[in-house]
Design a protein around this motif. Structure first.
Motif, short mmCIF file in Angstrom:
data_model
loop_
_atom_site.label_atom_id
_atom_site.label_comp_id
_atom_site.label_asym_id
_atom_site.label_seq_id
_atom_site.Cartn_x
_atom_site.Cartn_y
_atom_site.Cartn_z
N ILE A 110 0.84 -1.19 0.00
CA ILE A 110 0.00 0.00 0.00
C ILE A 110 0.87 1.25 0.00
O ILE A 110 1.85 1.33 0.74
N LYS A 111 0.52 2.20 -0.82
CA LYS A 111 1.19 3.48 -0.80
C LYS A 111 0.50 4.39 0.21
O LYS A 111 -0.71 4.59 0.14
N THR B 38 -3.81 6.04 4.80
CA THR B 38 -3.95 5.00 3.78
C THR B 38 -5.37 5.07 3.24
O THR B 38 -6.27 5.58 3.89
N ASP B 39 -5.55 4.53 2.04
CA ASP B 39 -6.87 4.50 1.44
C ASP B 39 -7.61 3.27 1.95
O ASP B 39 -7.07 2.16 1.96
N GLN C 118 -6.43 1.59 -2.48
CA GLN C 118 -5.94 2.32 -3.63
C GLN C 118 -4.83 3.28 -3.22
O GLN C 118 -4.54 3.47 -2.04
N GLU C 119 -4.23 3.91 -4.24
CA GLU C 119 -3.23 4.94 -3.97
C GLU C 119 -3.90 6.12 -3.26
O GLU C 119 -5.02 6.49 -3.58
N ASN D 278 -4.66 9.85 -2.61
CA ASN D 278 -4.69 11.04 -3.44
C ASN D 278 -3.89 12.17 -2.81
O ASN D 278 -4.26 12.67 -1.75
N THR E 239 5.14 8.15 -1.28
CA THR E 239 3.95 8.33 -2.10
C THR E 239 4.35 8.49 -3.56
O THR E 239 5.51 8.74 -3.87
N ASN E 240 3.40 8.34 -4.45
CA ASN E 240 3.68 8.53 -5.87
C ASN E 240 3.07 9.84 -6.33
O ASN E 240 2.53 10.60 -5.56
#
Length: 494
Positions: free
Chosen positions: A366-367, A415-416, A420-421, A423, A463-464
């Protein structure tokens, strides 16, 4: 024949030793090219190692290496430290403060603390600017999205102001300590009837989504300032909640072997029969406050550290402890395999608690995202910020909040909820809600290893750059208001 250690001595004798041999602290910037070397010589006492490490970590110093020896009545320790930027300490005021604090830890009396918690035995001290007495909310229970938001909303509805707090999640369990004040009187909540009412409403929130018989605890009480060290208390709360029972060690930990390329946590406990020690070896990813977390658990489980060597190289850290169990203080005998396994799991839990775990099926990495805020403090700020997270489908896995003058500062690790990533635009939504400065952390000082458990994924606090539309809907907003109102209903009794 087993050798047991009983560290307690007559207070008058201990005071005499202190006067004859006062503690000495030397801060050396010449003997090491990369670090500042802090040397401490002192008469030994129970818990002194944790107090020394606590002083350094509370100043946000990085301990890269340490050598500890406390066999007999004398304590000698060497810490290699740097600041957060990895530089030597050059501030003369800071170095003088370190000397004073390390000396003061030796002179403090060994007062009893939380008599209600059997895992507590040493004096703690408060973090942050609190009054002479603090009203503290301590909560443990099953982790779920929106829990912190609901607790904060109920506190606002009941006229309570949050002054500081900290929360951890681990193995689907959550623990938090939140310091609150009476919004009208600007101080601790002293009325026992009001205190009981607030506690009852908070219990309703925690129990609203729980099953019958599920482990949970909510306690609101007044503490004398200078009594509680928040992070150590969080370790104790999670231990009492038995979060360690779901921990899993990497393969090979029992033999002390470390698989090449594995960056998981390895813990082994072996016997040194000649000297009567138990030898504990810990290998894990290096990170800030790692030494504090492991020493904290050893101390609270009543194991006495006689010798230790701590080293960090690249991104990995190795810790070796020579310990004995303090039978007089309730320490467990490591002769039993079950006790050795319990110690191993407790050390793994202590290392993992600062990095949250999220269970997903199928397992995936997880990101996560760190959001830092700094804004003008006001009543209901925590409730507003966490409501934004909840309405956008985010879960708070770890949080540290406090005040600096009239400013509120805090860090939220997100975390989501759907895996998911996260936002990154969430920072802008928080800024619109509370104003001030809001920053997302795109870099992490360390990478978190992936767990060996097939159903356990570890939050990576990097994070991305993926930008997604925030999840806001009328349904989400309506549901959040219903959850907020649910805290106002009293408990139903037959």
């Amino acid at each position: 024949m087993d050798m047991f250690y009983h560290p307690h001595m007559d207070r008058e004798i201990e005071s005499l030793i202190e006067r004859i041999h006062p503690p000495r602290v030397c801060i050396d910037n010449d003997s090491c090219r990369e670090c500042t070397v802090v040397k401490v010589d002192s008469a030994n006492k129970h818990g002194i190692l944790l107090e020394m490490v606590q002083v350094l970590t509370d100043l946000d110093l990085i301990i890269s290496r340490s050598y500890i020896s406390s066999d007999g009545g004398w304590f000698m320790d060497v810490f290699h430290v740097t600041d957060q930027a990895g530089k030597k300490l050059t501030d003369e005021t800071l170095m003088l403060h370190i000397q004073q604090e390390l000396c003061n830890t030796r002179r403090k009396g060994d007062t009893s603390s939380d008599e209600d918690d059997e895992s507590t035995s040493d004096p703690y001290r408060c973090e942050g600017p609190h009054s002479l007495q603090n009203t503290a909310l301590e909560m443990t229970g099953l982790d779920r999205p929106g829990l912190l938001s609901e607790l904060a909303a109920v506190l606002v509805d009941l006229g309570c102001t949050v002054t500081s707090g900290m929360a951890w999640t681990h193995n689907d369990r959550a623990a938090c300590i939140i310091y609150v004040e009476d919004a009208l009187k600007a101080g601790p909540i002293k009325d026992p009837i009001r205190l009981g009412h607030v506690q009852e409403q908070l219990q309703n929130v925690v129990e609203a989504h729980g099953d019958i018989g599920e482990r949970k605890s909510v306690r609101l009480r007044n503490l004398a300032a200078g009594r509680t060290h928040t992070e150590r208390r969080l370790h104790q709360l999670m231990y009492a909640d038995r979060d360690y029972e779901s921990c899993r060690a990497c393969h090979g930990e029992s033999s002390g072997e470390h698989k090449k390329g594995c960056d998981g946590t390895h813990v082994s406990v072996s016997r040194c029969k000649d000297k009567g020690y138990w030898v504990v070896n810990v290998r894990s990813r290096d990170r800030p406050k790692l030494l504090f977390d492991t020493v904290c658990v050893l101390t609270d489980l009543h194991y006495v550290v006689f010798h230790a060597a701590i080293r960090s190289k690249s991104s990995m850290a190795d810790q070796e402890y020579f310990i004995k169990h303090d039978i007089g203080a309730g320490g467990s005998c490591l002769d039993e395999e079950s006790e050795r396994q319990k110690l191993i799991l407790c050390l793994i839990a202590a290392i993992e608690r600062r990095v949250s775990h999220v269970r997903l099926t199928p397992p995936t990495t997880i990101k996560g995202l760190r959001v830092d805020i700094r804004t003008k403090n006001r009543m209901g700020l925590l409730s507003n910020v966490t409501r934004v997270f909840r309405e956008n489908g985010l879960s708070v896995s770890r949080v540290e909040i406090g005040t600096q003058g009239d400013k509120a500062v805090g860090s939220f690790f997100l975390t989501d909820c759907s895996g998911q990533e996260v936002n990154p635009n969430i920072a802008e939504l928080v800024r619109q809600e509370c104003g001030g400065t809001v920053v997302t952390d795109h870099k992490s000082p360390y990478r978190v290893p992936k767990s060996s458990s097939s159903s356990l994924s570890v939050m990576d606090e990097t994070t991305n750059n993926l930008v997604a539309n925030p999840i806001v809907s009328i349904g989400n907003m309506l549901w959040s208001q219903i959850e907020r109102l649910s805290g106002s209903f009293g408990s139903i009794r037959s």
